[in-house]
Design a protein around this motif. Structure first.
Motif, short mmCIF file in Angstrom:
data_model
loop_
_atom_site.label_atom_id
_atom_site.label_comp_id
_atom_site.label_asym_id
_atom_site.label_seq_id
_atom_site.Cartn_x
_atom_site.Cartn_y
_atom_site.Cartn_z
N ILE A 1 -11.71 4.27 3.04
CA ILE A 1 -13.00 3.82 2.50
C ILE A 1 -12.77 3.21 1.12
O ILE A 1 -13.37 2.19 0.76
CB ILE A 1 -14.00 4.99 2.39
N ILE A 2 -11.88 3.80 0.34
CA ILE A 2 -11.60 3.32 -1.01
C ILE A 2 -10.78 2.03 -0.98
O ILE A 2 -11.06 1.08 -1.73
CB ILE A 2 -10.84 4.39 -1.82
N ASP A 3 -9.77 1.98 -0.13
CA ASP A 3 -8.84 0.85 -0.10
C ASP A 3 -8.70 0.33 1.33
O ASP A 3 -8.07 0.95 2.17
CB ASP A 3 -7.47 1.30 -0.64
N ILE B 1 -3.90 8.74 -4.23
CA ILE B 1 -4.16 10.09 -4.71
C ILE B 1 -4.97 10.87 -3.67
O ILE B 1 -4.67 12.03 -3.37
CB ILE B 1 -4.90 10.06 -6.06
N ALA B 2 -5.99 10.23 -3.10
CA ALA B 2 -6.81 10.88 -2.08
C ALA B 2 -5.98 11.29 -0.87
O ALA B 2 -6.19 12.35 -0.28
CB ALA B 2 -7.95 9.95 -1.64
N ALA B 3 -5.01 10.45 -0.50
CA ALA B 3 -4.18 10.72 0.67
C ALA B 3 -3.04 11.69 0.38
O ALA B 3 -2.30 12.08 1.29
CB ALA B 3 -3.62 9.42 1.21
N GLY B 4 -2.88 12.08 -0.88
CA GLY B 4 -1.82 13.03 -1.23
C GLY B 4 -0.47 12.39 -1.48
O GLY B 4 0.55 13.07 -1.54
N GLU B 5 -0.45 11.05 -1.66
CA GLU B 5 0.81 10.35 -1.89
C GLU B 5 1.17 10.25 -3.37
O GLU B 5 2.28 9.85 -3.71
CB GLU B 5 0.72 8.94 -1.30
N TYR B 6 0.23 10.57 -4.23
CA TYR B 6 0.43 10.43 -5.66
C TYR B 6 -0.47 11.43 -6.37
O TYR B 6 -1.46 11.89 -5.78
CB TYR B 6 0.09 9.00 -6.11
N SER B 7 -0.13 11.80 -7.59
CA SER B 7 -0.95 12.78 -8.31
C SER B 7 -0.74 12.63 -9.80
O SER B 7 0.23 12.01 -10.26
CB SER B 7 -0.58 14.20 -7.89
N THR C 1 -3.69 -2.17 -7.31
CA THR C 1 -5.00 -2.14 -7.95
C THR C 1 -5.39 -0.69 -8.22
O THR C 1 -4.77 0.24 -7.68
CB THR C 1 -6.07 -2.78 -7.05
N HIS C 2 -6.44 -0.49 -9.03
CA HIS C 2 -6.87 0.88 -9.28
C HIS C 2 -7.41 1.53 -8.01
O HIS C 2 -7.31 2.75 -7.84
CB HIS C 2 -7.91 0.93 -10.41
N GLU C 3 -7.97 0.71 -7.08
CA GLU C 3 -8.42 1.27 -5.81
C GLU C 3 -7.25 1.78 -4.98
O GLU C 3 -7.35 2.83 -4.33
CB GLU C 3 -9.19 0.21 -5.01
N GLN C 4 -6.16 1.04 -4.98
CA GLN C 4 -4.98 1.47 -4.22
C GLN C 4 -4.38 2.75 -4.79
O GLN C 4 -3.95 3.63 -4.04
CB GLN C 4 -3.95 0.35 -4.20
N ASP D 1 -12.71 5.58 -8.33
CA ASP D 1 -12.27 5.02 -9.61
C ASP D 1 -11.26 5.89 -10.36
O ASP D 1 -10.98 5.64 -11.54
CB ASP D 1 -13.48 4.76 -10.52
N ILE D 2 -10.69 6.89 -9.69
CA ILE D 2 -9.77 7.77 -10.41
C ILE D 2 -8.42 7.11 -10.71
O ILE D 2 -7.61 7.66 -11.45
CB ILE D 2 -9.52 9.10 -9.65
N GLY D 3 -8.20 5.91 -10.18
CA GLY D 3 -6.97 5.18 -10.48
C GLY D 3 -7.08 4.27 -11.69
O GLY D 3 -6.12 3.56 -12.02
#
Length: 213
Positions: free
Chosen positions: A184-186, A129-135, A121-124, A100-102
């Protein structure tokens, strides 16, 4: 250079007795993206009508992670799950802490606004973020228009964020595969990045499923 914790610790959520969390979860809890959820309300605008309803997304993430760890342990103990316990536990628990960090402020109440702005979506967003593509650092550096916050404040935030390890760095430091966590998230990522969880869709049930909610 970021150094992972050597030991886990207990967190008392006020519902159950103190629960022991593994080191990778505590390091994820310290990331800026997870700490940001401390100020995001779980129940949207409900606190306007019910002032004591102040549940935060951070509390929700801790609870989801605790339950995911419990459910994974029970599933393994039953003998019905034939996957490696430790490696998949880390992926599932990490996804629970990050799923839910999105979210935008007020959670689902502003979901349509986020979809309109990000086309995601917030999941995407959380999976990226988890994959290191955004921060969060990228958000403050590139996404906030000039004049929204003073430049000195923006610079101070960016200097602070530069000193905090990214979500991906924490995952990799603990030998947790960021892309597996992201998928798992998306579930939409598998068609783009290759199926890293090998069609084991039941793994998503531990954090946000129709069978186990």
């Amino acid at each position: 250079m970021f150094k992972p914790r050597r030991k886990g610790n207990e967190i008392n959520d006020g519902i159950d007795s103190a629960f022991f969390f593994p080191p990778y979860i505590l390091d994820l809890l310290d990331t800026a993206e997870v700490q940001r959820t401390h100020n995001i309300t779980q129940n949207g605008f409900s606190s306007v009508s019910f002032p004591n309803l102040r549940h935060s997304r951070k509390v929700h993430l801790i609870g989801t992670t605790k339950n995911a760890l419990k459910m994974w342990g029970w599933a393994h103990k039953s003998g019905n799950v034939k996957l490696d316990h430790d490696s998949y536990e880390a992926v599932i628990a990490s996804a629970a802490m990050l799923h839910d960090i999105g979210h935008a402020p007020f959670s689902h109440n502003l979901e349509n606004l986020i979809n309109a702005y990000h086309k995601e979506t917030h999941e995407q967003v959380a999976a990226r973020i988890a994959a290191g593509e955004y921060s969060l650092q990228e958000f403050f550096r590139d996404k906030i228009p000039d004049g929204i916050i003073p430049q000195k404040q923006r610079d101070a935030i960016l200097r602070r964020l530069e000193k905090v390890p990214s979500v991906k760095e924490v995952l990799e430091a603990h030998s947790v595969n960021p892309e597996e966590v992201a998928q798992i998230i998306d579930k939409t990522r598998a068609s783009i990045h290759g199926d890293k969880i090998q069609k084991r869709l039941f793994l998503r049930e531990f954090i946000d499923g129709k069978i186990i909610d």
